[in-house]
Design a protein around this motif. Structure first.
Motif, PDB file in Angstrom:
ATOM      1  N   LYS A 162     -14.590 -17.681 -11.329  1.00 30.65           N
ATOM      2  CA  LYS A 162     -14.269 -16.950 -12.709  1.00 30.65           C
ATOM      3  C   LYS A 162     -12.803 -17.051 -13.183  1.00 30.65           C
ATOM      4  N   THR A 163     -12.716 -17.193 -14.217  1.00 26.36           N
ATOM      5  CA  THR A 163     -11.293 -16.998 -14.853  1.00 26.36           C
ATOM      6  C   THR A 163     -11.194 -15.603 -14.647  1.00 26.36           C
ATOM      7  N   ARG A 164      -9.745 -15.309 -14.284  1.00 25.32           N
ATOM      8  CA  ARG A 164      -9.098 -13.974 -14.247  1.00 25.32           C
ATOM      9  C   ARG A 164      -9.207 -13.349 -15.508  1.00 25.32           C
ATOM     10  N   ARG A 165      -8.799 -13.952 -16.504  1.00 19.29           N
ATOM     11  CA  ARG A 165      -8.791 -13.422 -17.975  1.00 19.29           C
ATOM     12  C   ARG A 165      -9.621 -13.870 -18.979  1.00 19.29           C
ATOM     13  N   MET A 166      -9.785 -13.177 -20.059  1.00 16.67           N
ATOM     14  CA  MET A 166     -10.580 -13.513 -21.201  1.00 16.67           C
ATOM     15  C   MET A 166     -11.959 -14.026 -21.055  1.00 16.67           C
ATOM     16  N   GLY A 167     -12.368 -13.910 -19.906  1.00 15.09           N
ATOM     17  CA  GLY A 167     -14.068 -14.446 -19.583  1.00 15.09           C
ATOM     18  C   GLY A 167     -15.030 -13.319 -20.331  1.00 15.09           C
ATOM     19  N   TYR A 168     -16.211 -13.619 -20.984  1.00 18.56           N
ATOM     20  CA  TYR A 168     -17.387 -12.712 -21.430  1.00 18.56           C
ATOM     21  C   TYR A 168     -18.320 -13.407 -21.402  1.00 18.56           C
ATOM     22  N   ASP A 169     -19.406 -12.832 -21.446  1.00 17.20           N
ATOM     23  CA  ASP A 169     -20.817 -13.354 -21.538  1.00 17.20           C
ATOM     24  C   ASP A 169     -21.003 -14.726 -20.971  1.00 17.20           C
ATOM     25  N   GLY A 170     -20.593 -14.441 -19.439  1.00 16.77           N
ATOM     26  CA  GLY A 170     -20.578 -15.630 -18.737  1.00 16.77           C
ATOM     27  C   GLY A 170     -19.931 -16.833 -18.906  1.00 16.77           C
ATOM     28  N   LYS A 171     -18.686 -16.751 -19.874  1.00 17.47           N
ATOM     29  CA  LYS A 171     -17.949 -17.800 -20.194  1.00 17.47           C
ATOM     30  C   LYS A 171     -16.827 -17.519 -19.214  1.00 17.47           C
ATOM     31  N   GLY A 172     -16.226 -18.928 -18.840  1.00 19.82           N
ATOM     32  CA  GLY A 172     -15.425 -19.155 -17.715  1.00 19.82           C
ATOM     33  C   GLY A 172     -15.831 -18.694 -16.401  1.00 19.82           C
ATOM     34  N   GLN A 173     -17.250 -19.213 -16.181  1.00 18.42           N
ATOM     35  CA  GLN A 173     -17.621 -19.102 -14.898  1.00 18.42           C
ATOM     36  C   GLN A 173     -18.439 -20.267 -14.106  1.00 18.42           C
ATOM     37  N   TYR A 174     -18.367 -20.504 -12.964  1.00 22.58           N
ATOM     38  CA  TYR A 174     -18.925 -21.487 -12.468  1.00 22.58           C
ATOM     39  C   TYR A 174     -19.663 -21.087 -11.125  1.00 22.58           C
ATOM     40  N   VAL A 175     -20.799 -21.341 -11.055  1.00 22.93           N
ATOM     41  CA  VAL A 175     -21.447 -20.977  -9.727  1.00 22.93           C
ATOM     42  C   VAL A 175     -21.206 -22.168  -8.687  1.00 22.93           C
ATOM     43  N   LEU A 176     -20.702 -21.629  -7.428  1.00 22.27           N
ATOM     44  CA  LEU A 176     -20.563 -22.944  -6.456  1.00 22.27           C
ATOM     45  C   LEU A 176     -21.606 -22.742  -5.448  1.00 22.27           C
ATOM     46  N   ARG A 177     -22.540 -23.838  -5.288  1.00 20.79           N
ATOM     47  CA  ARG A 177     -23.531 -23.644  -4.345  1.00 20.79           C
ATOM     48  C   ARG A 177     -23.110 -24.398  -3.242  1.00 20.79           C
ATOM     49  N   SER A 178     -22.356 -25.399  -3.134  1.00  8.01           N
ATOM     50  CA  SER A 178     -22.057 -26.024  -1.913  1.00  8.01           C
ATOM     51  C   SER A 178     -20.395 -26.776  -2.292  1.00  8.01           C
ATOM     52  N   VAL A 179     -20.009 -27.253  -1.287  1.00  9.79           N
ATOM     53  CA  VAL A 179     -18.686 -27.838  -1.320  1.00  9.79           C
ATOM     54  C   VAL A 179     -18.649 -29.098  -2.479  1.00  9.79           C
ATOM     55  N   ALA A 180     -19.958 -29.620  -2.548  1.00 20.25           N
ATOM     56  CA  ALA A 180     -20.104 -30.817  -3.623  1.00 20.25           C
ATOM     57  C   ALA A 180     -19.610 -30.312  -5.027  1.00 20.25           C
ATOM     58  N   ASP A 181     -19.477 -28.984  -5.324  1.00 18.99           N
ATOM     59  CA  ASP A 181     -19.637 -28.359  -6.463  1.00 18.99           C
ATOM     60  C   ASP A 181     -17.926 -28.170  -6.900  1.00 18.99           C
ATOM     61  N   PHE A 182     -17.258 -28.142  -5.771  1.00 16.84           N
ATOM     62  CA  PHE A 182     -15.784 -27.639  -5.987  1.00 16.84           C
ATOM     63  C   PHE A 182     -15.093 -28.540  -6.974  1.00 16.84           C
ATOM     64  N   ASP A 183     -15.264 -29.814  -7.016  1.00 22.76           N
ATOM     65  CA  ASP A 183     -14.317 -30.646  -7.991  1.00 22.76           C
ATOM     66  C   ASP A 183     -14.927 -30.563  -9.360  1.00 22.76           C
ATOM     67  N   ALA A 184     -16.262 -30.494  -9.505  1.00 27.33           N
ATOM     68  CA  ALA A 184     -16.485 -30.322 -10.998  1.00 27.33           C
ATOM     69  C   ALA A 184     -16.002 -28.919 -11.458  1.00 27.33           C
ATOM     70  N   ALA A 185     -16.206 -27.805 -10.651  1.00 29.37           N
ATOM     71  CA  ALA A 185     -15.929 -26.464 -11.382  1.00 29.37           C
ATOM     72  C   ALA A 185     -14.056 -26.187 -11.211  1.00 29.37           C
ATOM     73  N   TRP A 186     -13.394 -27.089 -10.473  1.00 28.76           N
ATOM     74  CA  TRP A 186     -12.032 -27.312 -10.765  1.00 28.76           C
ATOM     75  C   TRP A 186     -11.649 -27.844 -11.931  1.00 28.76           C
ATOM     76  N   ALA A 187     -12.336 -28.986 -12.346  1.00 20.44           N
ATOM     77  CA  ALA A 187     -12.111 -29.597 -13.167  1.00 20.44           C
ATOM     78  C   ALA A 187     -12.351 -28.991 -14.551  1.00 20.44           C
ATOM     79  N   GLN A 188     -13.356 -27.989 -14.448  1.00 16.07           N
ATOM     80  CA  GLN A 188     -13.860 -27.198 -15.569  1.00 16.07           C
ATOM     81  C   GLN A 188     -12.830 -25.940 -15.935  1.00 16.07           C
ATOM     82  N   LEU A 189     -12.360 -25.491 -14.617  1.00 18.11           N
ATOM     83  CA  LEU A 189     -11.526 -24.138 -14.851  1.00 18.11           C
ATOM     84  C   LEU A 189     -10.129 -23.989 -14.421  1.00 18.11           C
ATOM     85  N   GLY A 190      -9.870 -24.925 -13.576  1.00 16.92           N
ATOM     86  CA  GLY A 190      -8.573 -25.234 -12.834  1.00 16.92           C
ATOM     87  C   GLY A 190      -7.330 -25.045 -13.390  1.00 16.92           C
TER      88      GLY A 190
END
Ligand code: AMP
Length: 362
Positions: A138-166
């Motif tokens: 999750k983003t530490r700031r400004m998130g609401y209604d599930g915005k700024g969040q990414y569910v990581l189910r396995s290490v395969a999700d890390f790059d996509a999550a980082w690209a979106q929120l990093g």
């Protein structure tokens, strides 16, 4: 008494609607062109860091409050230097950063999901080693209604999550396979008196609140009140505070606090003796708090993206409609209805009749 509200969205609108019977008047400051509270008071259409506008805002009011937790710290300081700002700036600080918020809960002995700060791509691996997977980034700031969040189910999700929120400060939290989500709505007066609404059971979909139902005699009521009281006292809080929890293993894990009236308390307009909006105003104005007792069974249903036809919904017994005057847009909360009934079976029937009319989005 003239009350200034930072923000002029639906929460400001409902605060004003609750305040007029008490003889209060309202001034809003909000840069939005579509500010749905604007018809209910004076609207200063300016940015939150516009010092001239803030001076004008403070010049015409007795005290100030806010309807969203992302009021810039500088704005809070400028306002608080001129008029009482309630809840105080320390409550804003506590609610603005998910990491600081979690650390506050830990300090107060309130259980939380495992968490770790994430400041780099490599840090994501380290954090996941601490929280385990699945986990929610999750983003530490400004998130609401599930915005700024990414569910990581396995290490395969890390790059996509980082690209979106990093590109900003993040927090990783263990994904909680919760049994229920509940919120504790509390109100604290200027003299330290505290009241709690019955715990509210909340259902979210895609991170957005769909329904909120107060539960008389929830077995976790006393625990929720204990945790909320710790936060209220630590922050020397005045006004309504919403505390969201996951119910897990029969106990409560703290998710987040909102230092303001909250969507999970909207049912209280019809469902409680004194609504969250009136109680917030009573608290900040230095009045005695109103009763938080239930007036019967109730459940709130959000209208997301689209509202049902008014003619159809107005025909339903025990269904109280609130439209916010907002332009319908996908994923946007544009209104809600509270269904009330004298007993649970009637409530279920009335709720089912309303749900037939809802145009649901995911
Ligand atoms: P938040 O903005 O943190 O309140 O998250 C919005 C919603 O996403 C919550 O109400 C939950 O339904 C879900 N959610 C957030 N964090 C978690 C978590 N750590 N575990 C499971 N579900 C979560």
């Amino acid at each position: 008494m003239k009350i200034g509200i930072l923000g002029a969205g639906q929460l400001g609108r409902m605060l004003a609607l609750a305040g007029y019977p008490l003889g209060f008047e309202f001034t809003f400051l909000d840069p939005a062109t579509e500010a749905c509270a604007a018809p209910l008071g004076e609207h200063l259409h300016a940015g939150y860091l516009d010092e001239a506008a803030l001076q004008e805002f403070c010049g015409g009011i007795d005290l100030a409050t806010y309807e969203f937790e992302n009021v810039p710290q500088r704005t809070a300081e400028l306002v608080a230097a001129r008029v009482p700002l309630l809840p105080g700036p320390q409550a804003l600080t506590a609610g603005q950063d998910r990491l600081g918020e979690k650390q506050l809960f830990v300090d107060l002995g309130i259980p939380v999901p495992r968490f770790a700060a994430v400041d780099s791509r490599a840090g994501l691996e380290t954090a996941a080693a601490r929280t385990g997977l699945p986990a929610v980034l999750k983003t530490r700031r400004m998130g609401y209604d599930g915005k700024g969040q990414y569910v990581l189910r396995s290490v395969a999700d890390f790059d996509a999550a980082w690209a979106q929120l990093g590109n900003q400060p993040l927090i990783l939290e263990a994904f909680v396979p919760f049994e229920r989500e509940v919120s504790c709505l509390a109100v604290r007066a200027r003299d330290g008196a505290v009241r709690f609404y019955p715990l509210v059971e909340n259902v979210h979909r895609s991170g957005i609140l769909r329904t909120a139902r107060p539960r008389a005699a929830d077995p976790l009521q006393a625990l929720g009140e204990d945790y909320a009281r710790r936060v209220l006292q630590r922050l020397d809080y005045v006004g309504v505070l919403a505390f969201e929890f996951f119910v897990h293993g029969g106990g409560l894990l703290a998710n987040e606090i909102a230092p303001r009236v909250h969507n999970s308390g909207h049912w209280s307009i019809e469902g409680a003796e004194c609504s969250q909006f009136e109680n917030h105003l009573r608290a900040i104005a230095g009045l005695p708090l109103g009763s938080t007792a239930l007036r019967g069974e109730s459940v709130m249903v959000n209208f997301i993206g689209q509202a049902p036809a008014l003619e159809s919904v107005a025909a339903l017994e025990g269904v109280h409609v609130h439209l916010y005057g907002k332009e319908p847009k996908p994923q946007r909360k544009i209104g809600h209805a509270t269904v009330t009934a004298p007993d649970a079976a009637t409530l279920e029937r009335r709720l089912a009749a309303l749900q037939v009319l809802l145009v649901e989005e995911c």
